[in-house]
Design a protein around this motif. Structure first.
Motif, PDB file in Angstrom:
ATOM      1  N   ILE A   1       0.847  -1.202   0.000  1.00 56.10           N
ATOM      2  CA  ILE A   1       0.000   0.000   0.000  1.00 56.10           C
ATOM      3  C   ILE A   1       0.881   1.251   0.000  1.00 56.10           C
ATOM      4  CG2 ILE A   1      -1.622   1.372   1.382  1.00 56.10           C
ATOM      5  CD1 ILE A   1      -2.881  -1.384   2.201  1.00 56.10           C
ATOM      6  N   ALA A   2       1.912   1.260   0.826  1.00 62.38           N
ATOM      7  CA  ALA A   2       2.834   2.405   0.866  1.00 62.38           C
ATOM      8  C   ALA A   2       3.523   2.589  -0.486  1.00 62.38           C
ATOM      9  CB  ALA A   2       3.865   2.208   1.977  1.00 62.38           C
ATOM     10  N   ARG A   3       3.917   1.482  -1.107  1.00 67.71           N
ATOM     11  CA  ARG A   3       4.566   1.557  -2.417  1.00 67.71           C
ATOM     12  C   ARG A   3       3.590   2.120  -3.453  1.00 67.71           C
ATOM     13  NH1 ARG A   3       5.063  -0.805  -7.033  1.00 67.71           N
ATOM     14  NH2 ARG A   3       3.588  -2.475  -6.668  1.00 67.71           N
ATOM     15  N   MET A   4       2.359   1.649  -3.433  1.00 66.71           N
ATOM     16  CA  MET A   4       1.368   2.146  -4.384  1.00 66.71           C
ATOM     17  C   MET A   4       1.078   3.623  -4.149  1.00 66.71           C
ATOM     18  SD  MET A   4      -1.226  -1.155  -4.891  1.00 66.71           S
ATOM     19  CE  MET A   4      -2.064  -0.866  -3.378  1.00 66.71           C
ATOM     20  N   GLU A   5       1.016   4.030  -2.874  1.00 63.96           N
ATOM     21  CA  GLU A   5       0.788   5.446  -2.562  1.00 63.96           C
ATOM     22  C   GLU A   5       1.939   6.299  -3.090  1.00 63.96           C
ATOM     23  OE1 GLU A   5       0.337   5.515   1.674  1.00 63.96           O
ATOM     24  OE2 GLU A   5      -1.793   5.013   1.589  1.00 63.96           O
ATOM     25  N   SER A   6       3.176   5.838  -2.888  1.00 68.69           N
ATOM     26  CA  SER A   6       4.334   6.633  -3.302  1.00 68.69           C
ATOM     27  C   SER A   6       4.436   6.744  -4.815  1.00 68.69           C
ATOM     28  CB  SER A   6       5.624   6.046  -2.727  1.00 68.69           C
ATOM     29  OG  SER A   6       5.946   4.826  -3.372  1.00 68.69           O
ATOM     30  N   GLN A   7       3.880   5.774  -5.529  1.00 67.86           N
ATOM     31  CA  GLN A   7       3.918   5.804  -6.991  1.00 67.86           C
ATOM     32  C   GLN A   7       2.628   6.369  -7.591  1.00 67.86           C
ATOM     33  OE1 GLN A   7       4.734   1.772  -8.173  1.00 67.86           O
ATOM     34  NE2 GLN A   7       6.836   1.859  -7.467  1.00 67.86           N
ATOM     35  N   CYS A   8       1.730   6.822  -6.709  1.00 68.72           N
ATOM     36  CA  CYS A   8       0.424   7.336  -7.157  1.00 68.72           C
ATOM     37  C   CYS A   8      -0.277   6.319  -8.043  1.00 68.72           C
ATOM     38  CB  CYS A   8       0.582   8.671  -7.882  1.00 68.72           C
ATOM     39  SG  CYS A   8       1.267   9.946  -6.828  1.00 68.72           S
ATOM     40  N   TRP A   9      -0.129   5.051  -7.720  1.00 70.61           N
ATOM     41  CA  TRP A   9      -0.709   3.976  -8.508  1.00 70.61           C
ATOM     42  C   TRP A   9      -2.217   3.935  -8.341  1.00 70.61           C
ATOM     43  CZ3 TRP A   9      -3.549  -0.453  -7.603  1.00 70.61           C
ATOM     44  CH2 TRP A   9      -3.593  -1.368  -8.650  1.00 70.61           C
ATOM     45  N   ASP A  10      -2.919   3.966  -9.428  1.00 72.96           N
ATOM     46  CA  ASP A  10      -4.372   3.772  -9.452  1.00 72.96           C
ATOM     47  C   ASP A  10      -5.095   4.625  -8.407  1.00 72.96           C
ATOM     48  OD1 ASP A  10      -6.663   2.698 -10.508  1.00 72.96           O
ATOM     49  OD2 ASP A  10      -6.590   0.883  -9.295  1.00 72.96           O
ATOM     50  N   ALA A  11      -4.661   5.831  -8.256  1.00 72.36           N
ATOM     51  CA  ALA A  11      -5.315   6.795  -7.362  1.00 72.36           C
ATOM     52  C   ALA A  11      -5.390   6.317  -5.914  1.00 72.36           C
ATOM     53  CB  ALA A  11      -6.704   7.143  -7.889  1.00 72.36           C
ATOM     54  N   ILE A  12      -4.365   5.610  -5.459  1.00 74.11           N
ATOM     55  CA  ILE A  12      -4.309   5.230  -4.050  1.00 74.11           C
ATOM     56  C   ILE A  12      -4.103   6.506  -3.247  1.00 74.11           C
ATOM     57  CG2 ILE A  12      -2.980   3.991  -2.288  1.00 74.11           C
ATOM     58  CD1 ILE A  12      -4.551   2.102  -4.012  1.00 74.11           C
ATOM     59  N   ASP A  13      -4.958   6.743  -2.305  1.00 68.49           N
ATOM     60  CA  ASP A  13      -4.950   7.969  -1.531  1.00 68.49           C
ATOM     61  C   ASP A  13      -4.694   7.630  -0.066  1.00 68.49           C
ATOM     62  OD1 ASP A  13      -5.559  10.321  -0.166  1.00 68.49           O
ATOM     63  OD2 ASP A  13      -7.222  10.819  -1.502  1.00 68.49           O
ATOM     64  N   ALA A  14      -3.633   8.171   0.481  1.00 62.72           N
ATOM     65  CA  ALA A  14      -3.273   7.905   1.878  1.00 62.72           C
ATOM     66  C   ALA A  14      -4.382   8.349   2.828  1.00 62.72           C
ATOM     67  CB  ALA A  14      -1.964   8.603   2.227  1.00 62.72           C
ATOM     68  N   ARG A  15      -5.117   9.397   2.467  1.00 65.84           N
ATOM     69  CA  ARG A  15      -6.210   9.861   3.339  1.00 65.84           C
ATOM     70  C   ARG A  15      -7.308   8.806   3.449  1.00 65.84           C
ATOM     71  NH1 ARG A  15      -8.208  14.803   0.371  1.00 65.84           N
ATOM     72  NH2 ARG A  15      -7.639  13.407  -1.297  1.00 65.84           N
ATOM     73  N   LYS A  16      -7.585   8.127   2.353  1.00 63.51           N
ATOM     74  CA  LYS A  16      -8.615   7.088   2.366  1.00 63.51           C
ATOM     75  C   LYS A  16      -8.177   5.894   3.211  1.00 63.51           C
ATOM     76  CE  LYS A  16     -10.388   8.624  -2.024  1.00 63.51           C
ATOM     77  NZ  LYS A  16     -10.445   8.422  -3.451  1.00 63.51           N
ATOM     78  N   MET A  17      -6.898   5.552   3.123  1.00 67.45           N
ATOM     79  CA  MET A  17      -6.380   4.461   3.963  1.00 67.45           C
ATOM     80  C   MET A  17      -6.418   4.855   5.433  1.00 67.45           C
ATOM     81  SD  MET A  17      -5.836   1.612   2.596  1.00 67.45           S
ATOM     82  CE  MET A  17      -5.180   0.903   4.084  1.00 67.45           C
ATOM     83  N   ARG A  18      -6.041   6.081   5.737  1.00 66.59           N
ATOM     84  CA  ARG A  18      -6.072   6.562   7.120  1.00 66.59           C
ATOM     85  C   ARG A  18      -7.503   6.538   7.660  1.00 66.59           C
ATOM     86  NH1 ARG A  18      -2.543  10.032   6.059  1.00 66.59           N
ATOM     87  NH2 ARG A  18      -3.928  11.713   5.448  1.00 66.59           N
ATOM     88  N   HIS A  19      -8.456   6.976   6.837  1.00 65.50           N
ATOM     89  CA  HIS A  19      -9.863   6.962   7.239  1.00 65.50           C
ATOM     90  C   HIS A  19     -10.322   5.522   7.500  1.00 65.50           C
ATOM     91  CE1 HIS A  19     -14.088   8.142   7.402  1.00 65.50           C
ATOM     92  NE2 HIS A  19     -14.340   7.139   6.571  1.00 65.50           N
ATOM     93  N   PHE A  20      -9.960   4.616   6.602  1.00 68.04           N
ATOM     94  CA  PHE A  20     -10.300   3.203   6.755  1.00 68.04           C
ATOM     95  C   PHE A  20      -9.766   2.663   8.082  1.00 68.04           C
ATOM     96  CE2 PHE A  20      -8.707  -1.190   6.060  1.00 68.04           C
ATOM     97  CZ  PHE A  20      -9.932  -1.846   5.928  1.00 68.04           C
ATOM     98  N   MET A  21      -8.505   2.925   8.366  1.00 65.86           N
ATOM     99  CA  MET A  21      -7.884   2.426   9.602  1.00 65.86           C
ATOM    100  C   MET A  21      -8.468   3.126  10.831  1.00 65.86           C
ATOM    101  SD  MET A  21      -5.975   0.131   8.345  1.00 65.86           S
ATOM    102  CE  MET A  21      -4.531  -0.416   9.191  1.00 65.86           C
ATOM    103  N   ASP A  22      -8.688   4.419  10.755  1.00 64.52           N
ATOM    104  CA  ASP A  22      -9.240   5.173  11.893  1.00 64.52           C
ATOM    105  C   ASP A  22     -10.645   4.716  12.268  1.00 64.52           C
ATOM    106  OD1 ASP A  22      -6.914   6.665  12.022  1.00 64.52           O
ATOM    107  OD2 ASP A  22      -7.800   8.454  11.078  1.00 64.52           O
ATOM    108  N   LYS A  23     -11.388   4.222  11.295  1.00 65.17           N
ATOM    109  CA  LYS A  23     -12.776   3.793  11.539  1.00 65.17           C
ATOM    110  C   LYS A  23     -12.877   2.300  11.852  1.00 65.17           C
ATOM    111  CE  LYS A  23     -14.448   7.848  10.956  1.00 65.17           C
ATOM    112  NZ  LYS A  23     -14.910   8.613  12.071  1.00 65.17           N
ATOM    113  N   GLY A  24     -11.741   1.661  12.148  1.00 67.69           N
ATOM    114  CA  GLY A  24     -11.766   0.257  12.569  1.00 67.69           C
ATOM    115  C   GLY A  24     -11.435  -0.745  11.488  1.00 67.69           C
ATOM    116  N   GLY A  25     -11.112  -0.287  10.294  1.00 65.36           N
ATOM    117  CA  GLY A  25     -10.712  -1.206   9.233  1.00 65.36           C
ATOM    118  C   GLY A  25      -9.366  -1.827   9.555  1.00 65.36           C
TER     119      GLY A  25
END
Length: 134
Positions: free
Chosen positions: A32-56
């Motif tokens: 996930i970090a690699r995909m975020e750093s390469q802007c692969w397929d619109a991976i957005d760190a904010r969306k991952m943070r939201h997912f994790m913050d909400k119990g994902g």
């Protein structure tokens, strides 16, 4: 959104499996970090943070993957998406550990004596997705 974060987890798992890498908590996080750093397929760190913050948790996806794979292995082609992905599933080489689902769960979820009681059992019911008469 939460769902987009969940999708990012599955994209990372998919990419790892296609490279024949083992999807563990740490390898999925790294992917996930690699995909975020390469802007692969619109991976957005904010969306991952939201997912994790909400119990994902990555663990839920890995547990679902192992559980559904075990279901297909044990009961054949009854699992809901098997037919859609049969070619991709069957293209993976066989290994001596193919039916070692408990071992896969220990390795992929980093289970040890300190955390074994905290492991997810999944927010889903694998049995409800089969056409069994049981």
């Amino acid at each position: 959104s939460f769902v987009e974060g969940w999708q990012h987890v599955w994209k990372a798992i998919y990419k790892l499996l296609n490279r024949r890498a083992v999807p563990t908590i740490s390898t999925v996080e790294e992917e996930i970090a690699r995909m975020e750093s390469q802007c692969w397929d619109a991976i957005d760190a904010r969306k991952m943070r939201h997912f994790m913050d909400k119990g994902g948790r990555i663990e839920y996806a890995l547990d679902a993957l192992i559980g559904s794979t075990k279901k297909v292995h044990d009961q054949g082609e009854c699992y809901w998406l098997y037919e859609d992905f049969e070619k991709e599933i069957e293209s993976h080489p066989e290994t001596p550990l193919d039916s070692a689902f408990d071992l896969a769960k220990v390795k992929c979820l980093h289970i040890n004596t300190q955390n074994f009681q905290l492991q997810p059992v999944g927010p889903y019911d694998h049995g409800a997705l089969c056409d069994d008469d049981e």
